[in-house]
Structures are given as structure tokens and as C-alpha cells.
Write a protein that holds these residues in place. Structure first.
Motif, short mmCIF file in Angstrom:
data_model
loop_
_atom_site.label_atom_id
_atom_site.label_comp_id
_atom_site.label_asym_id
_atom_site.label_seq_id
_atom_site.Cartn_x
_atom_site.Cartn_y
_atom_site.Cartn_z
N ILE A 1 0.85 -1.20 0.00
CA ILE A 1 0.00 0.00 0.00
C ILE A 1 0.88 1.25 0.00
CG2 ILE A 1 -2.07 -0.94 1.12
CD1 ILE A 1 -1.01 0.15 3.76
N TRP A 2 0.37 2.28 -0.64
CA TRP A 2 0.97 3.60 -0.53
C TRP A 2 0.36 4.29 0.67
CZ3 TRP A 2 5.01 4.78 -3.44
CH2 TRP A 2 5.14 4.30 -4.75
N PHE A 3 1.17 4.95 1.45
CA PHE A 3 0.66 5.85 2.49
C PHE A 3 1.79 6.76 2.94
CE2 PHE A 3 1.65 3.67 6.82
CZ PHE A 3 2.66 2.89 6.29
N ASP A 4 1.41 7.89 3.47
CA ASP A 4 2.42 8.86 3.93
C ASP A 4 2.49 8.76 5.44
OD1 ASP A 4 4.11 10.94 4.39
OD2 ASP A 4 2.76 12.51 3.66
N TYR A 5 3.33 7.83 5.92
CA TYR A 5 3.30 7.54 7.36
C TYR A 5 3.82 8.69 8.20
CZ TYR A 5 8.34 6.54 7.54
OH TYR A 5 9.71 6.65 7.50
N ASP A 6 4.71 9.51 7.63
CA ASP A 6 5.30 10.58 8.44
C ASP A 6 4.76 11.96 8.09
OD1 ASP A 6 6.43 10.65 5.96
OD2 ASP A 6 8.51 10.76 6.64
N GLY A 7 3.79 12.01 7.20
CA GLY A 7 3.12 13.27 6.91
C GLY A 7 4.02 14.31 6.27
N ASP A 8 5.04 13.87 5.53
CA ASP A 8 5.96 14.84 4.92
C ASP A 8 5.54 15.22 3.51
OD1 ASP A 8 6.52 12.56 3.50
OD2 ASP A 8 8.68 12.56 3.88
N GLY A 9 4.37 14.76 3.10
CA GLY A 9 3.87 15.14 1.78
C GLY A 9 4.38 14.25 0.66
N LYS A 10 5.11 13.21 1.01
CA LYS A 10 5.62 12.27 0.00
C LYS A 10 5.14 10.87 0.35
CE LYS A 10 9.96 13.49 0.73
NZ LYS A 10 9.93 14.69 1.58
N LEU A 11 4.66 10.17 -0.65
CA LEU A 11 4.09 8.85 -0.41
C LEU A 11 5.18 7.83 -0.08
CD1 LEU A 11 1.31 8.48 -3.13
CD2 LEU A 11 1.03 8.65 -0.65
N ASP A 12 4.97 7.11 1.00
CA ASP A 12 5.84 6.00 1.37
C ASP A 12 5.15 4.70 0.97
OD1 ASP A 12 7.61 7.90 2.77
OD2 ASP A 12 5.90 8.06 4.13
N LEU A 13 5.88 3.61 1.15
CA LEU A 13 5.38 2.37 0.60
C LEU A 13 5.56 1.23 1.59
CD1 LEU A 13 4.48 0.86 -2.03
CD2 LEU A 13 6.89 0.72 -2.63
N PHE A 14 4.47 0.52 1.84
CA PHE A 14 4.55 -0.70 2.65
C PHE A 14 4.45 -1.90 1.73
CE2 PHE A 14 2.37 -4.29 4.60
CZ PHE A 14 3.26 -4.60 5.62
N LEU A 15 5.28 -2.90 1.99
CA LEU A 15 5.28 -4.12 1.17
C LEU A 15 5.35 -5.32 2.11
CD1 LEU A 15 5.61 -5.52 -1.65
CD2 LEU A 15 8.07 -5.17 -1.41
N GLY A 16 4.40 -6.24 1.95
CA GLY A 16 4.33 -7.40 2.85
C GLY A 16 4.68 -8.69 2.14
N GLY A 17 5.62 -9.44 2.69
CA GLY A 17 6.03 -10.71 2.09
C GLY A 17 5.11 -11.85 2.49
N TYR A 18 4.99 -12.80 1.63
CA TYR A 18 4.18 -14.01 1.90
C TYR A 18 5.16 -15.18 2.08
CZ TYR A 18 0.24 -17.26 1.59
OH TYR A 18 -0.71 -18.22 1.86
N TYR A 19 5.60 -15.81 1.01
CA TYR A 19 6.71 -16.76 1.14
C TYR A 19 7.97 -15.98 1.49
CZ TYR A 19 3.75 -20.27 -1.10
OH TYR A 19 2.74 -21.14 -1.40
N SER A 20 8.88 -16.63 2.16
CA SER A 20 10.14 -15.99 2.51
C SER A 20 10.85 -15.49 1.25
CB SER A 20 11.04 -16.99 3.25
OG SER A 20 12.27 -16.38 3.54
N GLU A 21 11.52 -14.36 1.38
CA GLU A 21 12.15 -13.74 0.21
C GLU A 21 13.36 -14.52 -0.30
OE1 GLU A 21 11.71 -12.43 3.11
OE2 GLU A 21 13.69 -12.06 4.02
N ASP A 22 13.84 -15.48 0.49
CA ASP A 22 14.95 -16.30 -0.01
C ASP A 22 14.45 -17.53 -0.78
OD1 ASP A 22 14.03 -17.85 2.01
OD2 ASP A 22 15.82 -17.66 3.28
N VAL A 23 13.15 -17.59 -0.99
CA VAL A 23 12.59 -18.70 -1.77
C VAL A 23 12.33 -18.22 -3.20
CG1 VAL A 23 10.56 -20.18 -2.06
CG2 VAL A 23 11.50 -19.78 0.23
N ASP A 24 12.95 -18.90 -4.14
CA ASP A 24 12.63 -18.68 -5.56
C ASP A 24 11.71 -19.82 -5.96
OD1 ASP A 24 12.48 -18.69 -8.30
OD2 ASP A 24 14.60 -18.22 -8.62
N LEU A 25 10.46 -19.51 -6.14
CA LEU A 25 9.46 -20.56 -6.35
C LEU A 25 9.64 -21.32 -7.66
CD1 LEU A 25 6.52 -18.52 -4.89
CD2 LEU A 25 7.25 -20.74 -4.02
#
Lengths: 598, 281
Positions: free
Chosen positions: A197-221
Motif C-alpha cells: 500500500i501507498w501511504f504517507d506515514y510521516d506526513g511529509d507530503g511524499k508517499l511511502d510504501l509498505f510491502l508485505g512478504g508471503y513466502y520468505s524472500e529467499d525462496v525462488d518458487l
């Protein structure tokens, strides 16, 4: 006959009556469902104020999702592993005032589609010509979802594409083309992500980004080192992907700050939503995790604090697959809807509707799960859901899609699924131990839910009566007024199925008002801004979202149904910059464009 | 679950100076311990209210029916075990299944009797009825103790100690050995990994089933070898149900085999008594 004999007879009658009770309840419920499911179009509009007609083909949308083919070691359970990736997000990428549709594909070599709104009722796929189509390859991964936000505040919505693979950021070049800016943005090389999701968590007027992993990032499926990549537990897994929080530095690059700011778990994230839940002016972050508890992070603008357990939303583990918020009682407060699994005779988790308890607020707010009380609990194997006023009656309704793997209708994998998921972590976490699916269905061919809100705390499912009667494996739902008519249409992305467009015919008696916001001190997409509409003694609050539901993003424009004969009292806008703006000239029945006052 | 799991323990009570401990309370205490620890650690309960409702209903029904039919206030440890078992094993977002299951379970002891003995283990009866008739609302326990080895081992060890003291360890052991044997046989027949076939017994539902349901003194046959034979047949029936892909195979297996064995035993004893009476006459 002595009293004991009489008592025995009474006991036997009561005993038989109690045993028959579930059967009687089932029959009553089935009869009620049947009554609600039979209605022609006009009757549906008269009775419920809304009817949907599926029109994708007739408006030029002919898209079918393809699933990836992963490492052959997973062949025996491939349908359930390669079971996500159908996603839809809404954007007006060319700023012509007409919403467009971006839809992801997941087969290796498959193409994503960007359906430009032709303003004549039809759509045309322009993904290839703007550079957003050819993004799915085994070497770099395949799409799981996309979210739109103007990260550089140039007035055009950019797109972040998350994958099982390398996440990508594309800059929108004035609505004509997209440039890949992933390297400049300093994004990680591989994340098996299913939410962002995009959201501006610190209110500085610039969009920040949250990214959530499902499988571990060291897994190449596509190239598994071993088969121990499944969750270690069906309810308590902590071996999923990590979470990322990218702070927007303002020069096109991002700094990863999740651990520094207090977000550091490895639960299997499937959905996230951010909104100011406590009235602090800062967006809090809610994460729905599969195989475990949900997480709620309070944000003070500089640091995040996980409070799920304290707030009541993070204790009982389920299979969280959706996060959507809505002011469902017109109380000025948000409830959070999390979808889970319900399968008759095997697993009845029930979906969660987390509602803030009366008398609690701020940091001390407590949430109660009122899904059962409000009749929005049982869907099926549920995925995406969104709140929106579908019949413009002034109350937010709920659209939910269900269905996991639709294969052989007569063969069911649930027995084997329940067998393995009850096992020890060493057993469940190794895909090699999972019984082969062999073409069997797992919660397939399920009905959807269109729950209409009566405004007093009850929802009624009218899906089949109002035309939402597909049984594809629904994943992602987005609400949007596709033809600028003042009603919310529904776009549904189905796994290995067609993209569906449900055109809404709402009762003309009910009025509406829309708001299209543009930030100045706040981020230009106005993501996080809240609009409070006060009318006829009622109020409703909505937030501009940078992603919600499951792998989805609704139209950024906010839509409020107002019911019959509305008298608008006041409209307040709370920007993420901290400014509050009151509108005196908002017009009912129109899209009100509002720029943040400087 | 077990109506009076430890009632067959010799009447001797643990005696300490100034302290008397009734062995009948070991099983209820153990179950309460399991429930609290697992809920506080892993949040296994739907809610305290639902589990509370199951317990209160079981106690209330036992009190009332005991008073009516036996003319006295019965010891409630058995009903408590039934209630808490229902509270743990029933998974439903609704409240009514908890009350209904407890009520049916306790009432079955008073209704389904033959020659002074009730035939079904109370909670096995209630759970089987609900799983079969209310599948759209009710499911069995799905949440595990984290799927981890350590809590599983603790419960196996503590449960074994308790059941050993109750002199019914041979029943649980026979069942577990039979389950593993049939699991490997199923794996050979179906071609599914053997790990997936043994997976269920590593979960909490089976721990409760093995320690407190199949060992119920009131609803098992009297002789030691008979008990072992019956529980082997329960495992065999479960094996058949599992080949038919029935999710609640162990409950249905006990539901069928347990009362059948009891009826045969009652008939056999009655026949024996009649013969003795004839001989004496």
C-alpha cells in the motif's frame, strides 16, 4: 405413571427436539436464502436499490488470468500454491477524468492489461503501448498486484508492481508512457509479496510504501533449493516473508526503514490497509496475515508500535486474506473487515468485522468482532472484500468474493488438507509431505456475497438477487464509478478466470456526492486524506486509500451515497498535512474536485 | 469426553495432613490446565464465553437430571469434563452449538441407556451428532498448539501419567499403536506420504481423544483384553472412515464401535447371568 416415568418421556421428547434443532435451523436458513435470491432486475432495484449486470465482454474487456507454473517439485499441489496473482487496481492514469483499470496476470510470459476508459462506454487495453504489459517472467517473477500513487507529486499516478519476484516501480510520464525506475528507487531484488500500500506515514507530503512478504524472500518458487517452504503451522506460522517499509526520500529513491521503525515480523502477510484509526492525524497500519494473527501498528508519525493483542484484533489466529475499512454505522469511526475461511463440515473460522467498542478511543480503543452479530461472517474460502455504498442509500455495503481452487466438481481435497494442516510443524512445512491434489477442488465454485447494510447493524446477502452470481475463484475486488454515473460498479479479478465488470444500476431515488481530492502540502494523490460528510443529521467518514482489500485498489475518488432527499449540512476534509478544510459549496449529484487549500 | 475418567481409580485418596484430594478431580484439573495454557499461549478458544457456556450448560443439565432421576445432587466432575471438552473441541462462531452440544451430551447419558448403563461416551455422542447434522455451523478443533513439538510432548507425557494412574494406559497405548499401524497401511494403499497419514495424531484433538474419550470407564467394556480389542476396532473403523476421506473419522468410529461393544458385553453378561441362574435353579 409415576413422576420419573413422566420426566423420562419429557426428557426423550426434549432430547429428540434438540437433536433435530440443527436440521430445523438449516431448513429455515435455506428458505430465507432462497427468498432473497429470487428477484428480476426491476424487483431487485425496487427491493434492494441496486442491480448488477456483468458487461466485461460488451465493453471491450476480454481478459483471463493465467496462473504461474512453479518448480516441478510442487506439481502435486501446484493449484493451491499457484493460487494467487489475479489483481485489479483502479487509476485515472491519463488524468482525463475517466477511471481506467489495471489488471495483473501471473503466467510466465503472460501480459498485464491496462484498460483505458474510452469515454464512450468501452475500454481498450493500452498496457503494451505504455510499457506495463510484459512484466511476467520466471527470471524476474510474476505479478501479484499493483498500487497507484503519485510518489513524485508530478500530478500523474505512478504504479508499484509487486510480485513473487522482483518488485517494480514505474514512473508515469504524463499519461503517455511509463518508465521503469526500480533501480533508482532502491527496491529489493526479490520479494514474494501479496500486499502493498501507498501511504504517507510521516506526513511529509511524499508517499511511502509498505510491502508485505508471503513466502520468505529467499525462496525462488521457480528454483526451489528444497521443499521446506510451506508454513510451519496452519495458525501460528512465523516463517513467511519479511515486511518492508520504504521511506520516500523525495529524489526518486526510497530508504527501507521497517525494522528501524518497529515493523519486524515474518507472518504470512496477505493484505494491509492504512488509515487514521485513532484521530491522531497519522495513519495506523493494519495487516491481515494468513496462517496466523492479524497485526495492528499504531503510528505516531515517527515510530510504529504493534498493539494487535491489546486492541483485541491480534489474538485468535485465522487465515487473514483481506483488509478493508469502512464507517459502517455512520459513526465517524472505521471498522476493519478481514476475510478468512469457512468450509462446511471442516473449518468454520468465519470472517472478522472488527468494530471499535463504544466508549473506547485513542490508544485505548478496543475492537470487538461483530461479524456474526451483523451477519457478515460466513462467506466461504474468502478473499477480497470492499466497503462501498452500492445502492446509494447512505450506508456502506460490503462486496465479498470467495472460492479457492475450482477443479473437479465431484472430488474434494479438503480431507487431505485438514489431515496435513493438523500435523506437526516438521510435517506441514515440507511440501513433499502434502498429499497430491490430483485435480480435486478445494473450496471451489463458491457463491459471492453482496451484503447490503440496513444502517442499524445488520447486513443481508442479496448477491444472487442483484445479479452477482458468478462462481469463479474470486481474488481481488475494486469499486469504481466506471462511467461517471454516480454509482459504484464492481470489478472482480478471478484466479485462472475472466476479469468481470459488474455494471451497477442503482435506484435513481437515492442521491450521491463524490470528491476528487488533490493534495498540495499533502501528497498530491491525497492518499490518507479523510472526508467527513454531514447530511440529514447523519455523518460518514471515508479515507482516500493507497490500496485496500486483497491485492486491490479502489478508485481514489470518494463516493458517498446520501439516500433520498438529502440536505447537505457540512463537508470536512482532513488532509495528511494536518490541515482541515471545510467545503461550503459542495454539490450533491456531482464529482466535487477539491485542491488542498494552501 | 470421558464421563468419569478417573472414577476407576481405587477409592484411596491422596492424603496429606489437613488435605484431602479426590482423584476424580485430576482429569478435570488437567483439562483445565490444558485449556488455559493453550489458550493463553496460542488463543485456541473461540472465546471464553462460548467455552463457559458449554461448561455451565453441562453442569446445569447434569444437576437437574441427576436430581430428577437419581434424587440427589451428583458430583459434577464428569459433567465438567464433558463441558470443557465440548468447549475445546467445538469450533463455531455461534453460541448455540456449544450449549446444544453440552446439553445433548449430558442428556444422552439419561436417555440412551440399556440395563442401567449408558452406551455412548457423552461428548463423543454430542460432537458426532453436531458434526454430522450442523456441518454448516460447526467444525472440530482445528487450531493446534502452534504445531510445535514441545507442547505436544508435554501433553503426551502428562496425559500418560494421569491415564497410567487411572489404570487405563493400555487402552491409550493400544489405540496409538493401532493408529500408527493403520496410518502406514493407508499410506501404502493411497500412495500419500506417510507423514501426512500420521500428521493428525500429532495434533491436540487426538490427544484429548486418546486420553479422555476412548478411556471412559463408563462406556468401555470391563475386561482389560476386551478394552484393548475394542479400541483396536475403533482404530480399524477409523481406518475405514479415513479411506473414505471422512474428516471426523475418529469420532464416528468411536460413535459406532463403542456402543456396539457395550451392547455385546451387556448381552453376554446377561446371558451368562441367566445361565448361572438356571444352573443354580
Amino acid at each position: 405413571m409415576n413422576y420419573k416415568r413422566i420426566a423420562k418421556v419429557i426428557l426423550i421428547v426434549v432430547f429428540i427436539g434438540l437433536i433435530a434443532t440443527p436440521v430445523i435451523l438449516r431448513r429455515i436458513s435455506a428458505r430465507r436464502e432462497k427468498d432473497l435470491s429470487t428477484a428480476d432486475i426491476q424487483s431487485a432495484i425496487n427491493r434492494y436499490g441496486v442491480h448488477f449486470q456483468e458487461v466485461a465482454q460488451s465493453v471491450g474487456i476480454n481478459f483471463t488470468h493465467q496462473a504461474p507454473t512453479l518448480d516441478h517439485k510442487l506439481d502435486h499441489i501446484m493449484p493451491q500454491v499457484a493460487s494467487m496473482g489475479a489483481a485489479v487496481s483502479i487509476v485515472d492514469f491519463d488524468r482525463d477524468g475517466w477511471p481506467d483499470i489495471y489488471v495483473t496476470n501471473s503466467g510466465e510470459g503472460s501480459q498485464n492489461a491496462l484498460y483505458r476508459n474510452q469515454q464512450n462506454g468501452t475500454f481498450k487495453d493500452v498496457a503494451a503501448e505504455v510499457g506495463l504489459a510484459d512484466v511476467n517472467q520466471a527470471a524476474t517473477g510474476v505479478s501479484m498486484g499493483a498500487i497507484w500513487g503519485d510518489y513524485d507529486n508530478d500530478g500523474y499516478e505512478d504504479v508499484f508492481l509487486y510480485k513473487w519476484g522482483k518488485p517494480e516501480l514505474f514512473h508515469n510520464d504524463a499519461g503517455r508512457a511509463f518508465s521503469r525506475v526500480t533501480e533508482k528507487a532502491s527496491l529489493p531484488s526479490w520479494v514474494n509479496a501479496n500486499t502493498a500500500i501507498w501511504f504517507d506515514y510521516d506526513g511529509d507530503g511524499k508517499l511511502d510504501l509498505f510491502l508485505g512478504g508471503y513466502y520468505s524472500e529467499d525462496v525462488d518458487l521457480w528454483h526451489l533449493k528444497n521443499t521446506r517452504m510451506m508454513p510451519e503451522s496452519f495458525e501460528y506460522a512465523k516463517n513467511g516473508g519479511r515486511k518492508y517499509l520504504f521511506h520516500n526520500l523525495g529524489n526518486g529513491s526510497f530508504e527501507e526503514v521497517s525494522q528501524k521503525l518497529g515493523i519486524d515480523t515474518r507472518r504470512w502477510a496477505l493484505a494491509a490497509v492504512a488509515a487514521d484509526l485513532r484521530g491522531t492525524g497519522h495513519p495506523d497500519l493494519f495487516i491481515a496475515n494468513d496462517y496466523g494473527i492479524s497485526e495492528l501498528y499504531y503510528n505516531d508519525g515517527k515510530q510504529f508500535r504493534e498493539v494487535g493483542k491489546e486492541a483485541g484484533v491480534g489474538f485468535s489466529p485465522k487465515s487473514g486474506m483481506n483488509a478493508a475499512i469502512g464507517d459502517i454505522l455512520n459513526s465517524g469511526r472505521y471498522s476493519i473487515y478481514v476475510s478468512n475461511i469457512a468450509e462446511e463440515g471442516v473449518l468454520i473460522q468465519g470472517n472478522n468485522l472488527w468494530m471499535p467498542r463504544e466508549g473506547t478511543s485513542g490508544d485505548a480503543v478496543q475492537y470487538d468482532n461483530l461479524a456474526r452479530d451483523m451477519d457478515v461472517e460466513i462467506g466461504g474460502w474468502s478473499f477480497g472484500a470492499q466497503f462501498g455504498d452500492l445502492n446509494n442509500d447512505g450506508n456502506l455495503d460490503l462486496y465479498l468474493v470467495n472460492g479457492y481452487v475450482s477443479a473437479d466438481r465431484n472430488k474434494n481435497y479438503w480431507y487431505d488438507f485438514s489431515k496435513i494442516t493438523g500435523g506437526n510443524s516438521k510435517i506441514i512445512s515440507d511440501a513433499a509431505n502434502w498429499p497430491a491434489m490430483e485435480g480435486r477442488s478445494l473450496s471451489g465454485y463458491q457463491q459471492k456475497r453482496v451484503w447490503l447494510n440496513d444502517g442499524s447493524g445488520k447486513f443481508v446477502n442479496v448477491a444472487t438477487a442483484v445479479g452477482a452470481n458468478d462462481i469463479y475463484d474470486g481474488r481481488s475486488v475494486a469499486l469504481v464509478d466506471l462511467w461517471n454515473r454516480g454509482v459504484l460498479d464492481v470489478v472482480v479479478a478471478n484466479q485462472k478466470g475472466p476479469l468481470l465488470v459488474y455494471k451497477n444500476t442503482a435506484s435513481p431515488d437515492n442521491k450521491w456526492i463524490d470528491f476528487d481530492l488533490e493534495g498540495s502540502a499533502s501528497n498530491r494523490s491525497a492518499i490518507g486524506a479523510q472526508v467527513k460528510v454531514f447530511w440529514n443529521g447523519k455523518q460518514q467518514v471515508q479515507t482516500v486509500m493507497g490500496g485496500s482489500g486483497f491485492c486491490a485498489q479502489n478508485e481514489r475518488r470518494l463516493h458517498f451515497g446520501l439516500g433520498k432527499n438529502p440536505r447537505l449540512d457540512k463537508v470536512e476534509i482532513h488532509w495528511t498535512s494536518g490541515r482541515t478544510q471545510t467545503l461550503d459549496n459542495a454539490v450533491v449529484g456531482q464529482v466535487n474536485k477539491v485542491k488542498e487549500a494552501s | 469426553m470421558s464421563e468419569t475418567t478417573t472414577s476407576s481409580i481405587p477409592a484411596a485418596e491422596l492424603r496429606r495432613p489437613g488435605f484431602r484430594f479426590d482423584n476424580r478431580y485430576i482429569a478435570p484439573l488437567f483439562l483445565t490446565f490444558i485449556l488455559l495454557v493453550s489458550h493463553l499461549s496460542y488463543g485456541i478458544l473461540e472465546s471464553y464465553w462460548q467455552t463457559g457456556l458449554a461448561i455451565v450448560t453441562a453442569l446445569a443439565v447434569e444437576l437437574i437430571l441427576g436430581r430428577i432421576f437419581f434424587g440427589k445432587w451428583l458430583n459434577l466432575s464428569s459433567a465438567y469434563i464433558t463441558g470443557i471438552s465440548v468447549g475445546i473441541l467445538v469450533r463455531s462462531p455461534a453460541f448455540w452449538p456449544f450449549a446444544l452440544c453440552s446439553a445433548i451430551s449430558i442428556m444422552s447419558k439419561y436417555v440412551l441407556r440399556f440395563k442401567g448403563r449408558h452406551l455412548w461416551n457423552p461428548s463423543n455422542f454430542g460432537l458426532s451428532v453436531l458434526f454430522f447434522l450442523a456441518a454448516e455451523t460447526v467444525a472440530g478443533l482445528s487450531i493446534q498448539w502452534g504445531n510445535y513439538v514441545a507442547p505436544m510432548l508435554v501433553i503426551w507425557v502428562l496425559g500418560s501419567v494421569i491415564i497410567w494412574r487411572a489404570r487405563r494406559f493400555h487402552i491409550s497405548a493400544t489405540y496409538v499403536i493401532s493408529f500408527f499401524a493403520f496410518a502406514f497401511l493407508r499410506s501404502w494403499i493411497t500412495g500419500d506420504p506417510w507423514q501426512s497419514e500420521i500428521a493428525p495424531i500429532t495434533g491436540p484433538m487426538y490427544q484429548l481423544f486418546v486420553f479422555f474419550m476412548v478411556t471412559d470407564p463408563k462406556t468401555t467394556v470391563k475386561t482389560k483384553w476386551g478394552q484393548m480389542l475394542v479400541v483396536f476396532l475403533v482404530a480399524f473403523a477409523e481406518f475405514i472412515f479415513r479411506l473414505m476421506q471422512v474428516v471426523y473419522a475418529p469420532f464416528y468410529a468411536l460413535f459406532i464401535v463403542g456402543p456396539t461393544a457395550n451392547l455385546i458385553e451387556i448381552w453376554w453378561q446377561s446371558r451368562k447371568a441367566n445361565r448361572m441362574a438356571e444352573t443354580t435353579a
